[in-house]
Write a protein that holds these residues in place. Structure first.
Motif, PDB file in Angstrom:
ATOM      1  N   VAL A  33     -24.366  -7.274  16.978  1.00  0.00           N
ATOM      2  CA  VAL A  33     -24.627  -6.360  18.092  1.00  0.00           C
ATOM      3  C   VAL A  33     -25.806  -6.907  18.898  1.00  0.00           C
ATOM      4  N   ALA A  34     -25.566  -7.183  20.150  1.00  0.00           N
ATOM      5  CA  ALA A  34     -26.629  -7.670  21.036  1.00  0.00           C
ATOM      6  C   ALA A  34     -27.329  -6.495  21.703  1.00  0.00           C
ATOM      7  N   LEU A  71     -19.700   1.006  13.259  1.00  0.00           N
ATOM      8  CA  LEU A  71     -20.369  -0.152  12.673  1.00  0.00           C
ATOM      9  C   LEU A  71     -21.099   0.269  11.406  1.00  0.00           C
ATOM     10  N   LYS A  72     -20.920  -0.494  10.339  1.00  0.00           N
ATOM     11  CA  LYS A  72     -21.430  -0.125   9.028  1.00  0.00           C
ATOM     12  C   LYS A  72     -22.608  -1.006   8.589  1.00  0.00           C
ATOM     13  N   LYS A  73     -23.544  -0.390   7.879  1.00  0.00           N
ATOM     14  CA  LYS A  73     -24.656  -1.125   7.296  1.00  0.00           C
ATOM     15  C   LYS A  73     -24.116  -2.143   6.299  1.00  0.00           C
ATOM     16  N   PHE A  86     -27.939  -7.549  14.030  1.00  0.00           N
ATOM     17  CA  PHE A  86     -28.481  -7.184  15.333  1.00  0.00           C
ATOM     18  C   PHE A  86     -29.203  -8.381  15.941  1.00  0.00           C
ATOM     19  N   TRP A  87     -28.959  -8.590  17.217  1.00  0.00           N
ATOM     20  CA  TRP A  87     -29.635  -9.627  17.995  1.00  0.00           C
ATOM     21  C   TRP A  87     -30.411  -8.895  19.087  1.00  0.00           C
ATOM     22  N   VAL A  88     -31.740  -8.865  18.955  1.00  0.00           N
ATOM     23  CA  VAL A  88     -32.591  -8.065  19.835  1.00  0.00           C
ATOM     24  C   VAL A  88     -33.494  -9.002  20.641  1.00  0.00           C
ATOM     25  N   THR A  89     -33.489  -8.820  21.964  1.00  0.00           N
ATOM     26  CA  THR A  89     -34.283  -9.727  22.778  1.00  0.00           C
ATOM     27  C   THR A  89     -34.660  -9.074  24.105  1.00  0.00           C
ATOM     28  N   ASP A 145     -36.533  -2.017   9.385  1.00  0.00           N
ATOM     29  CA  ASP A 145     -36.870  -1.015   8.374  1.00  0.00           C
ATOM     30  C   ASP A 145     -35.620  -0.296   7.865  1.00  0.00           C
ATOM     31  N   LYS A 146     -34.655  -0.097   8.742  1.00  0.00           N
ATOM     32  CA  LYS A 146     -33.452   0.661   8.383  1.00  0.00           C
ATOM     33  C   LYS A 146     -32.362  -0.204   7.760  1.00  0.00           C
ATOM     34  N   TYR A 147     -32.118  -1.382   8.354  1.00  0.00           N
ATOM     35  CA  TYR A 147     -30.998  -2.219   7.924  1.00  0.00           C
ATOM     36  C   TYR A 147     -31.435  -3.422   7.089  1.00  0.00           C
ATOM     37  N   GLY A 148     -32.735  -3.699   7.069  1.00  0.00           N
ATOM     38  CA  GLY A 148     -33.245  -4.864   6.354  1.00  0.00           C
ATOM     39  C   GLY A 148     -33.513  -6.010   7.313  1.00  0.00           C
TER      40      GLY A 148
END
Length: 336
Positions: A129-130, A177-179, A184-187, A205-208
């Motif tokens: 997920v971007a 979408l499941k853990k 995640f791609w965050v920018t 913190d939530k997904y690792g």
């Protein structure tokens, strides 16, 4: 079995093995997602003039450890963080790299505004997920940029991140979408980079941390938390030009604030100044970024300056606030 039959059987086996190996090679080649992508972006240092550049995309970026700094992924991240300033540019870019694309905006009465894009793509058995966050686009957003608040975390950036995160939760739920099966791609660049840090921290913190790839550019500082509490986010990489004024924010005292407003040509914004006069926006202190800072060196700067000229057709001005902060500066650094 006769000798002739043994030879014939061996030949058949050899042909079969060759066919299998050839098929595997073709399959491997078919799965090779590495490609060069040309893209456009508006550069704020040149009155949003459209610039053009090229980067490489590969699914492999999202199979490596999130704690491994990847300059190739950093360059791709800076590219999408540049394109996100234009709805048409980011739409085209996301299509080229095989991501779906949705554009959103959030806002509230305190000018905690932000425009951003979400997208997703399957990489192996997981979905990437971007989360691509736009930087400051209006003068009013400086009210949020300089709204320190009275807590540990920068109030303006924190409030904005909460609005974006609410949209992301809806996106995750809608797409089922499941853990454990989602990366995640965050920018983001500038204001977007500040919000990206907080978003990456929350997702980590939530997904690792192993599920979050985070790359920010020209990021302000976001928290007064202790160093050991910010440096543990080994999956967040902040690319910093030390000559970029924005990366020194928030100011640590009122004198620094006045100097910052002057250098940013904001001293004449009387409405902004009056809002900042409230003590709630004057909780100065030593702020930090989450993750690891990667600073531009003098050698990097020399190479960047050459590349900057190639991209923009303009010489890099080391005294210019705009040149030191703009998208082309950070792109040129990573391309060098």
């Amino acid at each position: 079995m006769t000798f002739k039959k043994l030879i014939a059987a061996a030949m058949v086996a050899a042909v079969s093995v060759t066919t299998v190996l050839s098929g595997s090679a073709c399959e491997a080649e078919a799965k090779n997602t590495k490609k060069t992508v040309n893209f456009s972006y508006p550069d704020g240092a040149f009155d949003d003039e459209e610039m053009n550049a090229a980067v490489v995309y590969s699914d492999e970026y999202f199979t490596n450890s999130t704690a491994k700094r990847q300059d190739a992924l950093a360059l791709l991240s800076m590219a999408v963080s540049s394109a996100v300033y234009s709805e048409s540019d980011i739409k085209s870019f996301m299509k080229e790299i095989g991501f779906s694309n949705k554009r959103y905006s959030v806002s509230d009465s305190n000018y905690n505004n932000l425009t951003f894009n979400f997208g997703k793509r399957k990489v192996g058995k997981k979905t990437v997920v971007a989360v691509i966050l736009e930087g400051t686009s209006t003068r009013d957003e400086w009210y949020s940029n300089l709204n320190l608040g009275s807590g540990t975390v920068h109030e303006g950036f924190n409030a904005t991140e909460k609005l974006v995160h609410k949209k992301l939760n809806t996106y995750i739920s809608k797409n089922k979408l499941k853990k454990g099966k989602t990366l995640f791609w965050v920018t983001g660049h500038s204001r977007g980079a500040a919000v990206a840090q907080l978003m990456a921290k929350r997702l980590s913190d939530k997904y690792g941390k192993n599920s979050v790839y985070a790359y920010t550019f020209a990021a302000p500082k976001v928290t007064k938390s202790r160093y050991k509490d910010t440096s543990k986010y080994t999956n967040i990489f902040n690319y910093i030009n030390p000559s970029d004024l924005v990366t020194t924010l928030p100011p640590e005292n009122s004198d620094d604030l006045a100097k910052t407003l002057e250098e940013l040509n904001l001293l004449n914004e009387s409405d902004l100044i009056s809002r900042l006069s409230s003590s709630v926006y004057m909780e100065f202190g030593t702020y930090r970024r989450y993750g690891t800072d990667i600073e531009m060196s003098e050698t990097d700067r020399d190479t960047m300056s050459q590349t900057f000229n190639d991209i923009t057709g303009t010489d890099f001005d080391q005294t210019s606030v705009e040149h030191n902060h703009c998208q082309s500066c950070y792109l040129s650094w990573l391309m060098g």
